[in-house]
Design a protein around this motif. Structure first.
Motif, PDB file in Angstrom:
ATOM      1  N   UNK A 110     -34.103  22.580 -61.163  1.00 24.69           N
ATOM      2  CA  UNK A 110     -33.012  22.971 -62.050  1.00 24.69           C
ATOM      3  C   UNK A 110     -31.671  23.002 -61.333  1.00 24.69           C
ATOM      4  N   UNK A 111     -31.724  23.300 -60.026  1.00 22.61           N
ATOM      5  CA  UNK A 111     -30.489  23.407 -59.257  1.00 22.61           C
ATOM      6  C   UNK A 111     -29.938  24.810 -59.229  1.00 22.61           C
ATOM      7  N   UNK A 112     -30.642  25.763 -59.840  1.00 18.90           N
ATOM      8  CA  UNK A 112     -30.235  27.167 -59.849  1.00 18.90           C
ATOM      9  C   UNK A 112     -31.477  28.019 -60.089  1.00 18.90           C
ATOM     10  N   UNK A 113     -31.337  29.328 -59.889  1.00 20.69           N
ATOM     11  CA  UNK A 113     -32.464  30.244 -60.068  1.00 20.69           C
ATOM     12  C   UNK A 113     -32.590  30.656 -61.532  1.00 20.69           C
ATOM     13  N   UNK A 114     -33.791  30.532 -62.080  1.00 20.85           N
ATOM     14  CA  UNK A 114     -34.075  31.009 -63.426  1.00 20.85           C
ATOM     15  C   UNK A 114     -34.542  32.465 -63.370  1.00 20.85           C
ATOM     16  N   UNK A 115     -35.202  32.843 -62.252  1.00 24.66           N
ATOM     17  CA  UNK A 115     -35.579  34.237 -61.999  1.00 24.66           C
ATOM     18  C   UNK A 115     -34.604  34.827 -60.976  1.00 24.66           C
ATOM     19  N   UNK A 116     -34.549  36.139 -60.907  1.00 28.83           N
ATOM     20  CA  UNK A 116     -33.668  36.789 -59.936  1.00 28.83           C
ATOM     21  C   UNK A 116     -34.338  36.837 -58.564  1.00 28.83           C
TER      22      UNK A 116
END
Length: 503
Positions: free
Chosen positions: A383-389
């Motif tokens: 995705x290129x980013x975090x979906x979870x913290x």
């Protein structure tokens, strides 16, 4: 709609057309009462009339309208609806025409000259205004109003423009207030990928939840699940091209991953990100077990041959040589009892156990799912980013230590718990090195400025994913934090499962 005005007064205006800027937030903090108040605030948020915001708010809130005593009666009547403050270009043009006998063409030319600061044209316009307005308002008022006109004219809206803008802004605010998950899914579908983490953090603070991509309800853009969770779109997943996204989009019903593969194919470039991002959790809750089964069943190559051998070996675990010999001897004895005159077949003499490699048996080998650290790597990869913290990796008590809490402690030193996103280094005009640490706490983003001495010590640690607890001072003007001088952030303790060498 009271819900809209509550949202605006709570300053939850991220992504609302015309109201995202710090300037507009500052104006909104004075309180919005109605639709036309919102329109006036938007108009006042531009360079020309911006200086009149405090005056407008004071006059608006004065129920006795004492401001009229300070204005010329004719001017007060003309500017009644905006409490004596010049807000629109039409008001400026009307004043020139009514009080100084400008023609409509002359008023328009004067408006342009003021807006564009055409010094050579302003002098004759001023002279004409003073000469004309002195007859109707008096010279003192004519000169006083000219100063206000010149300040206002730097950049301002005409009324039609303001009405059009605020209608669109109100639509946006209404949709966001009543349909927040759908709103944020729409916003993230149309924005640059760099903004998605910021929008996700803001949406989470506002109560919106995010769920995994769902193989039974695939969409090319961000969408909403049955639980009203925002889920990623296929076009945002690396490896899933536009053609594949079009093919996969729609509502489907699958009882297992094999049905999906049989319908859409076994392409690894598509299936790997879908599996690792949790698209099949409804069918198979264990992502790792699903991934291992997919590789075992549908992938080929040298590595896959080794994997199959490994899995078969695991399935045959417990079959010792003694046990195999015992079972084989029992089968031969049974055969001889049933067929005493026949020769023992080779398939009995050479018998060996075969792995029962059903999907259930293979998946049962992998009881422990991927850890959050691995899931975060998948999200960053696909995705290129975090979906979870990332804060889920650490043993921390978040009470009173969020970025939002620290910002609320204006004027006081506060402790903040956060994850490093990246470090940017620069130098001041005096060639003094400093760093800007982009951080997140899973809900909000912030920047922490760090100066030379601390930067030298911390540089090796300030890498993406580093969890830390830091003492900071909040700069309300610049909207960022500064690391408290002489302090060093402490690394956050990993949860037991993640206590590996990366700590």
């Amino acid at each position: 709609d009271p819900q809209v005005f509550k949202m605006m007064n709570d300053l939850r205006v991220e992504t609302v057309f015309q109201f995202e800027t710090d300037v507009q937030r500052g104006i909104l903090s004075n309180g919005v009462r109605d639709y036309y108040d919102l329109q006036t605030f938007n108009v006042l948020g531009h360079p020309g009339p911006l200086a009149f915001v405090p005056e407008y708010v004071e006059r608006r809130d004065d129920t006795n309208k004492r401001w009229k005593k300070k204005e010329h009666p004719d001017v007060a009547t003309m500017l009644e609806e905006t409490h004596g403050v010049i807000c629109y270009q039409e008001q400026l043009a009307d004043m020139w025409r009514r009080f100084a006998q400008f023609t409509a063409v002359e008023a328009e030319a004067a408006r342009k000259a003021v807006a564009k600061k055409w010094i050579d044209k302003l002098k004759p316009i001023r002279e004409k205004w003073i000469a004309g307005a002195s007859k109707t308002l008096g010279k003192e008022w004519a000169e006083k109003l000219w100063d206000r006109m010149q300040s206002f004219g730097r950049y301002a809206f005409n009324r039609a423009h303001a009405c059009g803008y605020i209608l669109i802004a109100y639509w946006c605010a209404w949709l966001k207030a009543h349909f927040p998950p759908e709103w944020w899914a729409s916003v993230m579908s149309g924005c640059h990928s760099d903004k998605i983490p910021k929008y996700m953090n803001t949406a989470r603070v506002e109560g919106v939840e995010f769920g995994p991509i769902d193989a039974e309800n695939l969409s090319s853009s961000f969408s909403i699940s049955e639980n009203l969770e925002v889920t990623p779109g296929l076009t945002s997943v690396k490896g899933v091209g536009k053609l594949a996204a079009v093919k996969l989009t729609g509502k489907h019903k699958f009882t297992d991953i094999d049905m999906f593969v049989h319908k859409f194919g076994k392409s690894k470039t598509v299936m790997e990100p879908l599996i690792k991002l949790g698209a099949f959790k409804k069918c198979h809750n264990n992502i790792k077990a699903t991934w291992m089964w997919y590789q075992y069943k549908y992938c080929s190559g040298k590595d896959m041959t080794m994997l199959r051998q490994q899995i078969k070996s695991m399935l045959l675990r417990g079959w010792t040589d003694d046990k195999i010999k015992q079972v084989k001897d029992d089968q031969i004895d049974n055969f001889k009892k049933l067929h005493p005159k026949r020769k023992v077949p080779l398939k009995l003499s050479n018998w060996s156990p075969k792995a029962q490699d059903t999907r259930e048996n293979v998946m049962a080998l992998y009881q422990e799912d991927f850890g959050l650290d691995e899931i975060l790597e998948f999200e960053q990869q696909y995705l290129g980013y975090y979906w979870h913290s990332p804060l889920g990796l650490y043993e921390i008590d978040m009470s009173g230590r969020t970025i939002a809490d620290a910002k609320a402690s204006v004027g006081h030193r506060a402790e903040v718990v956060c994850i490093v996103e990246k470090l940017e280094e620069a130098k001041t005009k005096n060639n003094r090195p400093f760093g800007k640490i982009k951080v997140s706490d899973g809900l909000s983003n912030a920047t922490i400025t760090i100066w030379e001495d601390e930067l030298e010590v911390l540089r090796p640690y300030l890498k993406k994913g580093f969890g830390m607890r830091a003492l900071v001072d909040y700069d309300q003007v610049r909207g960022n934090f500064t690391l408290a001088k002489g302090t060093i952030p402490r690394p956050l303790p990993f949860k037991k499962r993640y206590s590996h060498e990366n700590q």
